[in-house]
Design a protein around this motif. Structure first.
Motif, mmCIF file in Angstrom:
data_model
loop_
_atom_site.group_PDB
_atom_site.id
_atom_site.type_symbol
_atom_site.label_atom_id
_atom_site.label_comp_id
_atom_site.label_asym_id
_atom_site.label_seq_id
_atom_site.Cartn_x
_atom_site.Cartn_y
_atom_site.Cartn_z
ATOM 1 N N MET A 141 -6.843 0.571 -4.268
ATOM 2 C CA MET A 141 -6.624 -0.843 -4.638
ATOM 3 C C MET A 141 -7.097 -1.801 -3.551
ATOM 4 N N GLY A 142 -7.658 -1.257 -2.493
ATOM 5 C CA GLY A 142 -8.156 -2.109 -1.404
ATOM 6 C C GLY A 142 -7.044 -2.756 -0.605
ATOM 7 N N LEU A 143 -5.900 -2.069 -0.563
ATOM 8 C CA LEU A 143 -4.762 -2.636 0.172
ATOM 9 C C LEU A 143 -4.556 -1.950 1.529
ATOM 10 N N PHE A 144 -5.494 -1.118 1.900
ATOM 11 C CA PHE A 144 -5.364 -0.379 3.155
ATOM 12 C C PHE A 144 -5.838 -1.260 4.317
ATOM 13 N N GLY A 145 -5.040 -1.324 5.366
ATOM 14 C CA GLY A 145 -5.469 -2.011 6.586
ATOM 15 C C GLY A 145 -5.472 -3.524 6.488
ATOM 16 N N GLY B 166 -1.413 -5.392 1.924
ATOM 17 C CA GLY B 166 -1.026 -3.994 1.740
ATOM 18 C C GLY B 166 0.300 -3.687 2.424
ATOM 19 N N VAL B 167 0.454 -4.207 3.653
ATOM 20 C CA VAL B 167 1.699 -3.966 4.392
ATOM 21 C C VAL B 167 2.879 -4.639 3.677
ATOM 22 N N VAL B 168 2.648 -5.857 3.175
ATOM 23 C CA VAL B 168 3.724 -6.558 2.448
ATOM 24 C C VAL B 168 4.115 -5.749 1.207
ATOM 25 N N ILE C 283 -0.085 2.294 6.512
ATOM 26 C CA ILE C 283 -0.789 1.392 5.581
ATOM 27 C C ILE C 283 -1.623 0.361 6.364
ATOM 28 N N GLY C 284 -1.103 -0.056 7.515
ATOM 29 C CA GLY C 284 -1.834 -1.041 8.331
ATOM 30 C C GLY C 284 -2.957 -0.443 9.151
ATOM 31 N N ILE C 285 -2.997 0.857 9.271
ATOM 32 C CA ILE C 285 -3.961 1.656 10.080
ATOM 33 C C ILE C 285 -4.416 0.954 11.380
ATOM 34 N N GLY C 286 -3.439 0.374 12.066
ATOM 35 C CA GLY C 286 -3.748 -0.244 13.366
ATOM 36 C C GLY C 286 -4.372 -1.621 13.260
ATOM 37 N N LYS C 287 -4.799 -1.971 12.062
ATOM 38 C CA LYS C 287 -5.433 -3.298 11.917
ATOM 39 C C LYS C 287 -4.385 -4.403 11.776
ATOM 40 N N VAL C 288 -3.246 -4.029 11.176
ATOM 41 C CA VAL C 288 -2.150 -4.993 11.064
ATOM 42 C C VAL C 288 -1.140 -4.641 12.151
ATOM 43 N N VAL D 63 6.263 9.851 5.343
ATOM 44 C CA VAL D 63 5.847 10.746 4.254
ATOM 45 C C VAL D 63 5.598 9.922 2.992
ATOM 46 N N PHE D 64 6.479 8.971 2.760
ATOM 47 C CA PHE D 64 6.352 8.094 1.599
ATOM 48 C C PHE D 64 5.030 7.321 1.659
ATOM 49 N N ALA D 65 4.727 6.809 2.855
ATOM 50 C CA ALA D 65 3.479 6.050 3.041
ATOM 51 C C ALA D 65 2.269 6.950 2.817
ATOM 52 N N ALA D 66 2.358 8.197 3.296
ATOM 53 C CA ALA D 66 1.251 9.132 3.112
ATOM 54 C C ALA D 66 1.012 9.394 1.618
ATOM 55 N N CYS D 67 2.119 9.489 0.865
ATOM 56 C CA CYS D 67 2.013 9.696 -0.586
ATOM 57 C C CYS D 67 1.339 8.491 -1.255
ATOM 58 N N LEU D 68 1.638 7.306 -0.744
ATOM 59 C CA LEU D 68 1.125 6.083 -1.367
ATOM 60 C C LEU D 68 -0.298 5.745 -0.924
ATOM 61 N N SER D 69 -0.719 6.306 0.208
ATOM 62 C CA SER D 69 -1.968 5.854 0.842
ATOM 63 C C SER D 69 -3.177 5.928 -0.096
ATOM 64 N N PHE D 70 -3.236 6.968 -0.959
ATOM 65 C CA PHE D 70 -4.361 7.118 -1.889
ATOM 66 C C PHE D 70 -4.469 5.883 -2.796
ATOM 67 N N PHE D 71 -3.325 5.498 -3.352
ATOM 68 C CA PHE D 71 -3.316 4.352 -4.281
ATOM 69 C C PHE D 71 -3.661 3.052 -3.550
#
Lengths: 239, 257
Positions: free
Chosen positions: B122-126, B130-132, B206-211, B110-118
């Motif tokens: 910021m280009g930190l998705f996937g 971003g994971v760090v 946050i890693g959306i399967g890419k990390v 849930v926390f990650a879902a809240c943060l996902s927009f930001f």
């Protein structure tokens, strides 16, 4: 005068802890300050040591205004009631601590610390860790650590407060010896009447943030506020 | 003569504790084990060779996990130590300490879902950064709360003492504070490494399967019902914490006993 404290005021919130502090001290002299807990003694020492900034007033050391000087540049060492030996260092390294901060050559450090260990009657204890030392020995190492840096002024905040009567007496004698040997100028804060009389060349009495320094010991003894008269009456009444 | 049951009971307990780990290693060496066979048709290092040949990308995941967890542990331990000091001396330290609990109010997903927009903005998705960052948000408050017990009036007195002895801030840290906190720092590093190493919810969103960290990989194999690869990745998953535990036990806990 070597130390001149002029109109120092310090408040915490609405509470005025030190009120218009004024006194001076000659070099190589000890001013013992008697006062009850919470009278502002510690705040006064910390202000002189640079650990607490004053609201107003001026502190002069050897003619130089040090009011705004950082504590590490003042050459004033503050000694707590607790020995505060560094638990990860042995007795030798604790004494050498201040010298190492000043990056003094290793040979000179060894020489100074060994001389200090001898003066403190701590021969053979150099390699011991703080937990292996007695209360009196720990306090002596703490003294050695402070004195070895050759500070201009030593601030002692009830240094023997946590020692038993016998050890306390021996430490008082040792301190007197050290002040002569190393030409120490110091402010010695205590709540023990006898200790105040014994340790100082001058005596002051602090109450509610106000310090009164006496001309001589006779004035101190005669002032009913200091409690000496009531002590004399008490002991006289027993005879 | 009275029979002493203690060694038997102790042996049984040790056996029960060790069994899952031994079985895990055994499973990682096996393949093609179908009912009703009592023994797998193949026992050998085929799966392990696959790992090193990178066919399943396990080795890559192992190193990704290692880089992420080491980064999170280093950043969160360092910043946790330094900022916990600032919090201790802050007049509103109670409020600030209370705020540090905030990331733990919500479940990581849930926390990650809240943060996902930001993170998206910021280009930190996937990506690994971003994971760090996401894992740091979880590990940092832990480090902050962990070190809050270190700072007290006595440590403050040590700092003041060093200052009056002529030491600057850097010397206070290197010669007194860090040696005093050495044990706690190592434990915190170990704990934050583990938080990051086994983190799944935040990493998967946050890693959306890419990390693909090793933890993500384990879940993938389990979902695919590939128990042998699952066991193998579990072995890899457990290996670094065991090494860290060994070092902690040898160099840190020994000093506290």
């Amino acid at each position: 005068m070597f130390l001149e404290v002029q109109h120092i005021v310090k408040s915490f919130g609405d509470e005025k802890v030190v009120k218009d502090l004024n006194f001076s001290l000659s070099a190589k002299h000890t001013l013992s300050i008697l006062g009850k807990s919470g009278c502002g003694k510690t705040t006064m020492l910390k202000t002189i040591g640079g650990l607490v900034p004053p609201d107003s007033g001026k502190i002069l050391l050897n003619g130089e205004d040090i009011t705004e000087t950082k504590p590490e540049k003042r050459s004033i060492v503050y000694l707590y009631q607790e020995d505060l030996l560094f638990p990860h260092l042995n007795a030798f390294e604790n004494i050498a601590f201040g010298l190492r901060l000043k990056k003094i050559p290793e040979g000179l450090i060894k020489e100074k610390v060994e001389h200090m260990l001898h003066s403190l009657e701590l021969e053979g204890q150099a390699d011991k860790m703080p937990t292996q030392l007695s209360g009196g020995q720990r306090q002596r190492v703490s003294f050695g650590r402070a004195i070895s840096t050759n500070p201009s002024l030593l601030l002692l905040d009830e240094p023997f407060g946590s020692l038993d009567t016998g050890t306390r007496k021996r430490m008082q004698e040792l301190f007197k010896k050290l002040t002569e040997e190393f030409d120490i100028t110091s402010l010695f804060v205590t709540h023990d009447l006898k200790e105040a009389v014994l340790m100082g060349n001058q005596i002051g009495f602090m109450q509610d943030g106000v310090l009164k320094v006496y001309e001589d010991k006779k004035d101190f003894i005669q002032d009913p506020q200091t409690g000496v008269q009531s002590e004399i009456e008490f002991w006289g009444g027993l005879l | 003569m009275r029979l002493n049951w203690k060694p038997f009971v102790l042996s049984l307990v040790v056996l029960l504790i060790l069994f899952p780990f031994v079985y895990l290693v055994f499973l990682s060496l096996a393949s093609e084990w179908r009912f009703p066979d009592v023994w797998p048709s193949y026992i050998g290092f085929k799966n392990w060779v696959t790992v090193f040949n990178s066919e399943a990308g396990l080795l890559k995941s192992f190193f990704s996990s290692l880089v992420i967890s080491l980064s999170v542990a280093v950043f969160s331990t360092t910043s946790g130590f330094l900022i916990s000091k600032a919090v201790f001396y802050h007049p509103k330290k109670r409020v600030l300490t209370l705020l540090a609990y905030f990331p733990y109010i919500l479940a990581p997903v849930v926390f990650a879902a809240c943060l996902s927009f930001f993170f998206l903005k910021m280009g930190l998705f996937g990506n690994m950064t971003g994971v760090v960052v996401a894992q740091f948000i979880i590990a940092f408050p832990y480090a902050l709360l962990f070190f809050s017990s270190f700072w007290n009036e006595k440590v403050k007195s040590y700092e003041d003492l060093v200052a009056t002895l002529g030491g600057n801030k850097w010397q206070t840290y290197t010669k007194v504070l860090l040696p005093l906190a050495k044990g706690l720092i190592l434990i915190c590093f170990f704990q934050t490494f583990l938080i990051s190493w086994f983190e799944y919810g935040l990493t998967s969103i946050i890693g959306i399967g890419k990390v693909q960290t090793l933890t993500i990989k384990v879940f993938l194999f389990i979902k695919e019902a590939n128990y042998f690869y699952g066991a193998l990745s579990c072995c890899l998953l457990i290996f670094p914490p065991v090494v860290l535990l060994y070092f902690n036990k040898r160099y840190v806990f020994k000093k506290f006993v």
